[in-house]
Design a protein around this motif. Structure first.
Motif, PDB file in Angstrom:
ATOM      1  N   GLU A  19      -0.243  14.076 -24.552  1.00  8.16           N
ATOM      2  CA  GLU A  19      -0.987  12.813 -24.236  1.00  8.16           C
ATOM      3  C   GLU A  19      -1.409  12.898 -22.794  1.00  8.16           C
ATOM      4  N   ARG A  79       6.758  18.333 -25.283  1.00  7.74           N
ATOM      5  CA  ARG A  79       5.565  18.636 -26.115  1.00  7.74           C
ATOM      6  C   ARG A  79       4.796  17.576 -26.430  1.00  7.74           C
ATOM      7  N   ASN A  80       5.190  16.280 -26.730  1.00  6.04           N
ATOM      8  CA  ASN A  80       4.281  15.332 -27.250  1.00  6.04           C
ATOM      9  C   ASN A  80       3.697  14.698 -25.789  1.00  6.04           C
TER      10      ASN A  80
END
Length: 298
Positions: A213, A208-209
């Protein structure tokens, strides 16, 4: 319908009413080709010497991608390459330890600058944590701390190493990172070891992160969460085979999956068809995430 790929023969339910649709065949094939065209893409699959990784790599090679299979065990890779060559499929192989970032980074750098480039990376390699709390030896009061660390090193650190190296070298504008999680990382499961469940839940957070990014580079990042799949390695493990009936109970479809049932998802997440999907967890578990572990006694 019986499907044979590699060394696995399995029966997949037929498509009801499959037949002529009234759409010209040329147009139908053109549309499918546009949606799922992976021809020429440079694809890497870690844990590609066997099991789910080998099946994903095989499906992509059959679909026209240029596939490199990575595994820590060279003999597995040699056997896989030989088997695929007998089927008329050419793949590259490389021995790599995903816990060694520098080794991965150098390999991905070479692939980035190769003829085919680097477009898709499947961070699939992982190891089992052993028995879960359904058996006393797998309970949190009797945690095997050495095994815990081994599983974290491979399944979590190895996954982030693969994702990090991929992000450094993937093609900008068309890039895919696909991480193998598990239904055991999505919901509680007394048959799954603590380390395995923790790492497979942890990679979802990484996905998810990283999806946020890398979005500006046109790189999508997703997780696939398989349920129980029948693999040769699993069949050779008496402890795992002994719990097959219990695993089947926690599938809505009340059966385990056959490896060919993974192929469509593997091609989809690598293809243009998934271009607007990122940060997602794509469950392929027979509905297991909705059933839960209630039918299995501790």
């Amino acid at each position: 319908m019986t499907t044979t790929t590699g060394t696995t023969t399995s029966t997949i339910p037929p498509v009801p009413g499959a037949g002529p649709s009234g759409v010209p065949e040329e147009r139908r094939l053109q549309k499918l080709g546009e949606l799922f065209d992976v021809r020429g893409l440079g694809v890497v699959v870690t844990g590609g010497g066997s099991g789910l990784g080998l099946r994903m790599g095989t499906a992509l090679a059959e679909a026209g991608a240029h596939v490199t299979l990575l595994d820590v065990v060279g003999d597995r890779l040699d056997e896989a390459r030989t088997d695929l060559a007998e089927q008329g499929l050419q793949v590259d192989v490389a021995v790599a330890d995903i816990t060694d970032f520098d080794q991965l980074d150098a390999l991905f750098d070479r692939l980035e600058h190769s003829e085919h480039g680097l477009h898709v990376v499947f961070a699939n390699a992982g190891i089992s944590a052993g028995i879960g709390p359904r058996l006393r030896t797998g309970r949190i009061t009797d945690l095997d701390r050495e095994r815990w660390q081994q599983v974290l090193d491979v399944n979590l650190t190895g996954a982030v190493n693969t994702m990090s190296a991929a992000a450094r070298h993937l093609n900008t504008g068309y890039g895919r990172i696909v991480v193998t999680s598990s239904v055991g990382g999505i919901r509680a499961d007394p048959m799954v070891g603590y380390a395995y469940a923790s790492t497979k839940a942890g990679v979802v957070g990484l996905v998810r992160n990283a999806a946020l990014e890398l979005a500006h580079r046109g790189i999508t990042v997703n997780a696939v969460a398989p349920g129980l799949f029948e693999t040769n390695i699993r069949k050779a493990n008496p402890a795992a085979e002994a719990m097959t009936a219990d695993f089947v109970k926690v599938s809505a479809l009340k059966r385990s999956a056959q490896l060919p049932e993974l192929e469509g998802l593997a091609v989809y997440v690598a293809s243009p068809a998934s271009s607007y999907v990122t940060g997602a967890v794509l469950n392929i578990d027979g509905g297991g995430q909705h059933v839960g572990p209630n039918d299995v006694e501790l």
